[in-house]
Design a protein around this motif. Sequence first.
Motif, PDB file in Angstrom:
ATOM      1  N   LEU A 103     -41.186 -25.764 -20.743  1.00  0.00           N
ATOM      2  CA  LEU A 103     -42.035 -25.511 -20.309  1.00  0.00           C
ATOM      3  C   LEU A 103     -42.687 -25.381 -18.816  1.00  0.00           C
ATOM      4  CD1 LEU A 103     -42.606 -21.291 -19.709  1.00  0.00           C
ATOM      5  CD2 LEU A 103     -44.385 -22.038 -20.639  1.00  0.00           C
ATOM      6  N   ILE A 104     -41.685 -24.357 -17.735  1.00  0.00           N
ATOM      7  CA  ILE A 104     -41.948 -24.816 -16.173  1.00  0.00           C
ATOM      8  C   ILE A 104     -42.230 -23.918 -15.589  1.00  0.00           C
ATOM      9  CG2 ILE A 104     -41.178 -26.545 -14.372  1.00  0.00           C
ATOM     10  CD1 ILE A 104     -39.075 -27.737 -15.630  1.00  0.00           C
ATOM     11  N   LEU A 120     -53.234 -17.406 -21.455  1.00  0.00           N
ATOM     12  CA  LEU A 120     -52.319 -16.844 -22.274  1.00  0.00           C
ATOM     13  C   LEU A 120     -51.324 -17.455 -22.748  1.00  0.00           C
ATOM     14  CD1 LEU A 120     -51.948 -14.699 -24.172  1.00  0.00           C
ATOM     15  CD2 LEU A 120     -51.174 -13.452 -22.360  1.00  0.00           C
ATOM     16  N   VAL A 121     -51.133 -18.120 -21.394  1.00  0.00           N
ATOM     17  CA  VAL A 121     -49.413 -18.952 -21.111  1.00  0.00           C
ATOM     18  C   VAL A 121     -49.451 -20.307 -22.447  1.00  0.00           C
ATOM     19  CG1 VAL A 121     -47.405 -19.744 -20.150  1.00  0.00           C
ATOM     20  CG2 VAL A 121     -48.384 -17.628 -19.487  1.00  0.00           C
ATOM     21  N   LEU A 122     -50.460 -20.975 -21.794  1.00  0.00           N
ATOM     22  CA  LEU A 122     -50.596 -21.906 -22.855  1.00  0.00           C
ATOM     23  C   LEU A 122     -50.830 -21.868 -23.718  1.00  0.00           C
ATOM     24  CD1 LEU A 122     -53.513 -23.814 -19.872  1.00  0.00           C
ATOM     25  CD2 LEU A 122     -51.026 -23.913 -19.998  1.00  0.00           C
ATOM     26  N   GLN A 123     -51.549 -20.536 -24.435  1.00  0.00           N
ATOM     27  CA  GLN A 123     -51.809 -20.721 -25.942  1.00  0.00           C
ATOM     28  C   GLN A 123     -50.594 -20.369 -26.807  1.00  0.00           C
ATOM     29  OE1 GLN A 123     -54.601 -17.168 -25.668  1.00  0.00           O
ATOM     30  NE2 GLN A 123     -56.712 -18.534 -25.611  1.00  0.00           N
ATOM     31  N   LEU A 134     -37.584 -24.370 -19.996  1.00  0.00           N
ATOM     32  CA  LEU A 134     -37.371 -22.788 -19.346  1.00  0.00           C
ATOM     33  C   LEU A 134     -37.766 -22.351 -17.988  1.00  0.00           C
ATOM     34  CD1 LEU A 134     -36.934 -19.505 -19.200  1.00  0.00           C
ATOM     35  CD2 LEU A 134     -39.282 -20.312 -20.983  1.00  0.00           C
ATOM     36  N   LEU A 135     -37.751 -22.112 -16.595  1.00  0.00           N
ATOM     37  CA  LEU A 135     -38.384 -21.898 -15.560  1.00  0.00           C
ATOM     38  C   LEU A 135     -38.894 -20.535 -15.259  1.00  0.00           C
ATOM     39  CD1 LEU A 135     -36.326 -23.845 -14.046  1.00  0.00           C
ATOM     40  CD2 LEU A 135     -38.317 -24.413 -12.847  1.00  0.00           C
ATOM     41  N   ALA A 168     -43.318 -29.036 -23.902  1.00  0.00           N
ATOM     42  CA  ALA A 168     -44.041 -29.889 -23.156  1.00  0.00           C
ATOM     43  C   ALA A 168     -44.352 -28.876 -21.830  1.00  0.00           C
ATOM     44  CB  ALA A 168     -43.427 -30.488 -22.174  1.00  0.00           C
ATOM     45  N   ILE A 169     -45.945 -28.613 -21.325  1.00  0.00           N
ATOM     46  CA  ILE A 169     -45.516 -27.619 -20.653  1.00  0.00           C
ATOM     47  C   ILE A 169     -45.598 -28.298 -18.884  1.00  0.00           C
ATOM     48  CG2 ILE A 169     -47.319 -25.312 -20.012  1.00  0.00           C
ATOM     49  CD1 ILE A 169     -47.978 -26.045 -22.424  1.00  0.00           C
ATOM     50  N   ARG A 170     -45.276 -27.438 -17.857  1.00  0.00           N
ATOM     51  CA  ARG A 170     -45.707 -28.549 -16.800  1.00  0.00           C
ATOM     52  C   ARG A 170     -45.525 -26.937 -15.687  1.00  0.00           C
ATOM     53  NH1 ARG A 170     -39.818 -31.449 -15.771  1.00  0.00           N
ATOM     54  NH2 ARG A 170     -41.110 -33.203 -14.232  1.00  0.00           N
ATOM     55  N   PRO A 171     -47.044 -26.829 -15.360  1.00  0.00           N
ATOM     56  CA  PRO A 171     -47.618 -25.783 -14.128  1.00  0.00           C
ATOM     57  C   PRO A 171     -47.219 -26.070 -12.374  1.00  0.00           C
ATOM     58  CG  PRO A 171     -48.654 -27.720 -14.680  1.00  0.00           C
ATOM     59  CD  PRO A 171     -47.780 -27.958 -15.768  1.00  0.00           C
TER      60      PRO A 171
END
Length: 207
Positions: free
Chosen positions: A50-51, A62-65, A158-159, A74-77
Motif C-alpha cells: 500500500l503506497i 485507521l489505514v495502518l490498522q 496500490l497507490l 508493506a506500507i509506504r507513506p
Amino acid sequence: LRVQPGQEMTLFDGQGGVAEGAIVAVSKTAVEVEIAKRWTVPKPAIEIDLIQAVPKPERWELVLQKAVELGATAIRPILTRHTEFKPNPKKQERWSKIVLNAAQQCEVRWLPRLHGLEKLEAVLPTLAGYDLVLVGSLYEGTKRFRDVAMQDKRRIALLIGPEGDFSREEVAAMVEAGAVAVSFGDRILRTETAAIFGLSVLAYERL
C-alpha cells in the motif's frame, strides 16, 4: 501488566516464526517463557504494497490498522502535491507501534514493512519493480477495478491519493511509470475508505 506464571502464550517474531509456551517467571523488565512448540508460517505468496499519501492522523492510524488486517505486506507513506501532513520523526515510532499492535491482534505472522516517509517523485522509479501497479483516480481514462487482470501477479502496488486526490500531473506520471489508473465506482470515497476498499478487493482476488 496482566500476565501471570503458568499462563500459556503464543509468540511470534514478525518473520514467520511462531512458538507456543507457558510463562514461568514475570519481573518488571522481562517475561520468561518455556517454549513447548515452534513452527514457521510460510511467507505470503503474493505481496501487496500500500503506497498512500498520509491523511489526517486519526484517518492514517485507521489505514495502518486495516492495512495490516487486510494483508498488506508493506506500507509506504508518501507526500504528494495535495498532502497536508507535516513530516514528524516522532510519528514514525507511533506508526510502527500501531502496525505491531494490529499484527498481534489479528495474528499476522509476517509483519508488514513500514517504510519511512517519501515524496511521490522518489517512489516513481520503484514502480517498475512490481508486476502490477494500481492507482486510484477520479479523472477520466480509468479502468474498472474488476476489469484489471490480476492473475499470476505476485507483487502488486496500490497507490491511494490524499484527501484532495492526486493531481492530474501526478496520475499521468504514475501511468507513464507503468501504473494502471482505476476507478472505485461512482461515489467519491474518502482516502481511508479507498485504501480499505482497494485492499479488500486485492485480498479477495488472492483467496
